[in-house]
Write a protein that holds these residues in place. Structure first.
Motif, PDB file in Angstrom:
ATOM      1  N   UNK A   2      -4.553   7.316   7.022  1.00 41.97           N
ATOM      2  CA  UNK A   2      -3.827   6.979   5.799  1.00 41.97           C
ATOM      3  C   UNK A   2      -3.193   5.601   5.957  1.00 41.97           C
ATOM      4  N   UNK A   3      -3.411   4.750   4.956  1.00 45.09           N
ATOM      5  CA  UNK A   3      -2.913   3.365   5.004  1.00 45.09           C
ATOM      6  C   UNK A   3      -2.027   3.110   3.795  1.00 45.09           C
ATOM      7  N   UNK A   4      -0.911   2.424   4.028  1.00 44.32           N
ATOM      8  CA  UNK A   4       0.006   2.015   2.962  1.00 44.32           C
ATOM      9  C   UNK A   4       0.096   0.500   2.941  1.00 44.32           C
ATOM     10  N   UNK A   5      -0.150  -0.101   1.784  1.00 46.34           N
ATOM     11  CA  UNK A   5       0.026  -1.536   1.577  1.00 46.34           C
ATOM     12  C   UNK A   5       1.254  -1.731   0.700  1.00 46.34           C
ATOM     13  N   UNK A   6       2.107  -2.675   1.073  1.00 44.53           N
ATOM     14  CA  UNK A   6       3.357  -2.894   0.344  1.00 44.53           C
ATOM     15  C   UNK A   6       3.280  -4.198  -0.438  1.00 44.53           C
ATOM     16  N   UNK A   7       3.422  -4.086  -1.763  1.00 44.52           N
ATOM     17  CA  UNK A   7       3.384  -5.257  -2.635  1.00 44.52           C
ATOM     18  C   UNK A   7       2.690  -4.946  -3.940  1.00 44.52           C
ATOM     19  N   UNK A   8       2.641  -5.941  -4.834  1.00 46.83           N
ATOM     20  CA  UNK A   8       2.127  -5.665  -6.177  1.00 46.83           C
ATOM     21  C   UNK A   8       1.317  -6.803  -6.791  1.00 46.83           C
ATOM     22  N   UNK A   9       0.931  -7.797  -5.994  1.00 46.92           N
ATOM     23  CA  UNK A   9       0.255  -8.954  -6.563  1.00 46.92           C
ATOM     24  C   UNK A   9      -1.211  -9.055  -6.228  1.00 46.92           C
ATOM     25  N   UNK A  10      -1.773 -10.232  -6.492  1.00 50.97           N
ATOM     26  CA  UNK A  10      -3.173 -10.468  -6.188  1.00 50.97           C
ATOM     27  C   UNK A  10      -3.449 -10.418  -4.703  1.00 50.97           C
ATOM     28  N   UNK A  11      -2.486 -10.879  -3.907  1.00 49.17           N
ATOM     29  CA  UNK A  11      -2.609 -10.793  -2.452  1.00 49.17           C
ATOM     30  C   UNK A  11      -2.807  -9.337  -2.021  1.00 49.17           C
ATOM     31  N   UNK A  12      -1.963  -8.450  -2.546  1.00 51.75           N
ATOM     32  CA  UNK A  12      -2.047  -7.045  -2.171  1.00 51.75           C
ATOM     33  C   UNK A  12      -3.323  -6.389  -2.693  1.00 51.75           C
ATOM     34  N   UNK A  23     -14.550   2.403   6.695  1.00 54.18           N
ATOM     35  CA  UNK A  23     -14.883   3.826   6.791  1.00 54.18           C
ATOM     36  C   UNK A  23     -13.795   4.629   7.489  1.00 54.18           C
ATOM     37  N   UNK A  24     -12.857   3.956   8.117  1.00 55.57           N
ATOM     38  CA  UNK A  24     -11.784   4.645   8.828  1.00 55.57           C
ATOM     39  C   UNK A  24     -10.650   5.077   7.909  1.00 55.57           C
ATOM     40  N   UNK A  25     -10.606   4.536   6.686  1.00 56.72           N
ATOM     41  CA  UNK A  25      -9.513   4.827   5.758  1.00 56.72           C
ATOM     42  C   UNK A  25      -9.892   6.003   4.866  1.00 56.72           C
ATOM     43  N   UNK A  26      -9.136   7.073   4.985  1.00 53.53           N
ATOM     44  CA  UNK A  26      -9.391   8.259   4.148  1.00 53.53           C
ATOM     45  C   UNK A  26      -8.515   8.281   2.912  1.00 53.53           C
ATOM     46  N   UNK A  27      -7.338   7.645   2.984  1.00 56.52           N
ATOM     47  CA  UNK A  27      -6.432   7.603   1.841  1.00 56.52           C
ATOM     48  C   UNK A  27      -5.693   6.278   1.862  1.00 56.52           C
ATOM     49  N   UNK A  28      -5.681   5.586   0.712  1.00 53.02           N
ATOM     50  CA  UNK A  28      -5.058   4.272   0.598  1.00 53.02           C
ATOM     51  C   UNK A  28      -3.990   4.313  -0.481  1.00 53.02           C
ATOM     52  N   UNK A  29      -2.761   3.935  -0.107  1.00 49.69           N
ATOM     53  CA  UNK A  29      -1.643   3.866  -1.043  1.00 49.69           C
ATOM     54  C   UNK A  29      -1.193   2.412  -1.175  1.00 49.69           C
ATOM     55  N   UNK A  30      -0.557   2.094  -2.312  1.00 48.31           N
ATOM     56  CA  UNK A  30       0.056   0.780  -2.494  1.00 48.31           C
ATOM     57  C   UNK A  30       1.378   0.947  -3.227  1.00 48.31           C
ATOM     58  N   UNK A  31       2.416   0.369  -2.699  1.00 47.00           N
ATOM     59  CA  UNK A  31       3.744   0.422  -3.319  1.00 47.00           C
ATOM     60  C   UNK A  31       4.192  -1.003  -3.660  1.00 47.00           C
ATOM     61  N   UNK A  32       4.318  -1.338  -4.929  1.00 47.38           N
ATOM     62  CA  UNK A  32       4.115  -0.437  -6.038  1.00 47.38           C
ATOM     63  C   UNK A  32       2.808  -0.719  -6.796  1.00 47.38           C
ATOM     64  N   UNK A  33       2.056  -1.696  -6.356  1.00 46.11           N
ATOM     65  CA  UNK A  33       0.723  -1.913  -6.904  1.00 46.11           C
ATOM     66  C   UNK A  33       0.708  -2.506  -8.293  1.00 46.11           C
ATOM     67  N   UNK A  34      -0.488  -2.559  -8.869  1.00 46.58           N
ATOM     68  CA  UNK A  34      -0.668  -3.014 -10.247  1.00 46.58           C
ATOM     69  C   UNK A  34      -1.915  -2.346 -10.819  1.00 46.58           C
ATOM     70  N   UNK A  35      -2.270  -2.709 -12.044  1.00 41.78           N
ATOM     71  CA  UNK A  35      -3.369  -2.013 -12.715  1.00 41.78           C
ATOM     72  C   UNK A  35      -4.699  -2.215 -12.012  1.00 41.78           C
ATOM     73  N   UNK A  36      -4.912  -3.384 -11.422  1.00 35.80           N
ATOM     74  CA  UNK A  36      -6.160  -3.616 -10.699  1.00 35.80           C
ATOM     75  C   UNK A  36      -6.199  -2.877  -9.377  1.00 35.80           C
ATOM     76  N   UNK A  37      -5.069  -2.871  -8.668  1.00 36.94           N
ATOM     77  CA  UNK A  37      -4.988  -2.162  -7.402  1.00 36.94           C
ATOM     78  C   UNK A  37      -5.257  -0.679  -7.598  1.00 36.94           C
ATOM     79  N   UNK A  38      -4.871  -0.144  -8.749  1.00 38.97           N
ATOM     80  CA  UNK A  38      -5.064   1.287  -9.031  1.00 38.97           C
ATOM     81  C   UNK A  38      -6.526   1.698  -8.989  1.00 38.97           C
TER      82      UNK A  38
END
Length: 427
Positions: A2-12, A23-38
């Motif tokens: 499980x991976x968490x990325x922190x941020x909400x822009x184009x970089x993130x 292939x190692x990532x089973x679940x990816x989260x982003x806080x707080x993300x944006x519509x494209x990251x979703x």
């Protein structure tokens, strides 16, 4: 994992895109993300500056790896808090992050370890800065001077004044431009001449691995005119630095920087970003950043072949020297599309047309920065603008011209009311 990325822009979005390919990532989260990251990660409604809430989330969700996108959480000590809880996280400690969060600290650090940079003075008020300018220490009335806010200012705290009068005006206006906290100190620097370029590196404390050299285009308008922004485009191309210049940067800047961090008690681990001026006397540091840049990340990540998880694990375990990082040969380009009014008050809420006509493939990616997902009056889903910088249209190519052609061909298919972008990225 499980991976968490922190941020909400184009970089993130670009970082999430890189993790989503692993292939190692089973679940990816982003806080707080944006519509494209979703589209590639589950967006979590926690602000990037809410360190305690992020640490609680990582604990309860048993996050295996957290990657910090922006500078604010790093300056707030998110790495220290996660480390205290035994949570793996990529990024420098609060002490190391001061290389970016305080320009005065960074300049004093460079002076202490004889790292080449512009001559400078730190002023604790606009009035003292004015006195220093009027004293003639930075030249006569016609001499250009660089005026910087000490603290974090989202890329807007630097003014390259053409003469003394402009420099004095910049000192007096700095607080209204970036806020009282960021402008509590003002740094005056001699204005270096040469060619600007940035060089980023993955760092594990002692070892490092260079990324492709990159050039950023900060000003809002063609011909490098208008006010500074967070960045209107970037290119990566090997012509930006020769092998000899890279070696000089390694020898005179990177190694002394990492050595200085160790000696000062805060070994650097994470992403080291060097903003450089290539002068006639060699490379000089304009600024340190302690994380990926935006939009530098977009142009860099599309060329990364090696699994980002493997790189992160090498950084966390001090084994970066054992990993060979593979990059797609050629060049890349990112063209930022911004809202009307940016970099001032940006208009938002405009429907974005043409995104579905852009052929997103291995050579073209559209990274979202300021977008929201909504529905029109008929109930059809659509993307709308929600910030100043909205999209980063990014392409790779066997050379710079082909990368630029692909990027601008995709840009031509996208439109919304008041959309603005530079037409001279890479020129």
């Amino acid at each position: 994992m499980k991976v968490l990325v922190i941020g909400s822009g184009g970089r993130e979005h670009a970082i999430c895109y890189a993790f989503s390919k692993s292939p190692k990532v089973s679940k990816l989260y982003c806080a707080n993300g944006n519509a494209g990251i979703a589209s590639v990660a589950e967006c979590i409604a926690i602000r990037p500056d809410d360190v305690q809430a992020l640490a609680e989330f990582a604990t309860t969700q048993q996050i295996d790896l957290t990657f910090v996108g922006g500078e604010i959480p790093l300056a707030l000590g998110i790495v220290d808090e996660f480390t205290r809880r035994g949570l793996p996280i990529v990024g420098p400690t609060r002490a190391a992050a001061e290389l970016e969060s305080s320009k005065a600290f960074a300049k004093d650090f460079m002076a202490r370890y004889e790292i080449p940079t512009a001559r400078y003075v730190v002023a604790h008020s606009a009035g003292f800065a004015t006195l220093m300018l009027e004293s003639g220490d930075f030249g006569n009335e016609l001499t250009p001077v660089v005026v910087k806010a000490d603290g974090l200012a989202a890329g807007k705290g630097v003014v390259v004044a053409k003469n003394r009068a402009e420099a004095i005006a910049a000192c007096n206006d700095m607080e209204s431009l970036v806020g009282s906290a960021a402008a509590s100190k003002i740094i005056l620097e001699e204005c270096l001449t040469g060619r600007e370029v940035s060089l980023l590196a993955f760092v594990d404390g002692e070892h490092f691995a260079l990324m492709p050299p990159v050039r950023d285009y900060k000003r809002i308008s063609d011909g490098d005119t208008g006010p500074n922004t967070g960045g209107m485009g970037t290119i990566t191309d090997e012509s930006l630095l020769t092998d000899e210049q890279k070696q000089a940067i390694v020898d005179t800047i990177i190694r002394p920087t990492l050595h200085g961090c160790i000696r000062d008690g805060f070994p650097f681990r994470g992403i080291l970003f060097l903003g450089l001026m290539m002068t006639d006397s060699g490379p000089q540091v304009l600024e340190y950043n302690v994380r990926f840049g935006d939009p530098e990340t977009q142009a860099i990540v599309v060329r990364l072949n090696t699994d980002l998880v493997d790189i992160c694990e090498a950084m966390l375990t001090g084994r970066l020297n054992e990993l060979e990082i593979d990059w797609l040969p050629g060049s890349s380009a990112c063209v930022v599309l911004a809202s009307e009014g940016y970099p001032g008050k940006a208009r938002t809420g405009d429907k974005i047309d043409g995104l579905n006509t852009v052929s997103v493939d291995m050579s073209v990616m559209v990274f979202h920065s300021g977008t929201t997902f909504t529905k029109d009056e008929t109930g059809e889903p659509l993307y709308a603008t929600s910030g100043g910088r909205v999209l980063g249209v990014t392409a790779t190519g066997q050379d710079l011209d082909s990368a630029l052609n692909s990027a601008y061909s995709a840009v031509a298919k996208i439109h919304w009311a008041g959309m603005q972008y530079r037409r001279d990225i890479g020129k």
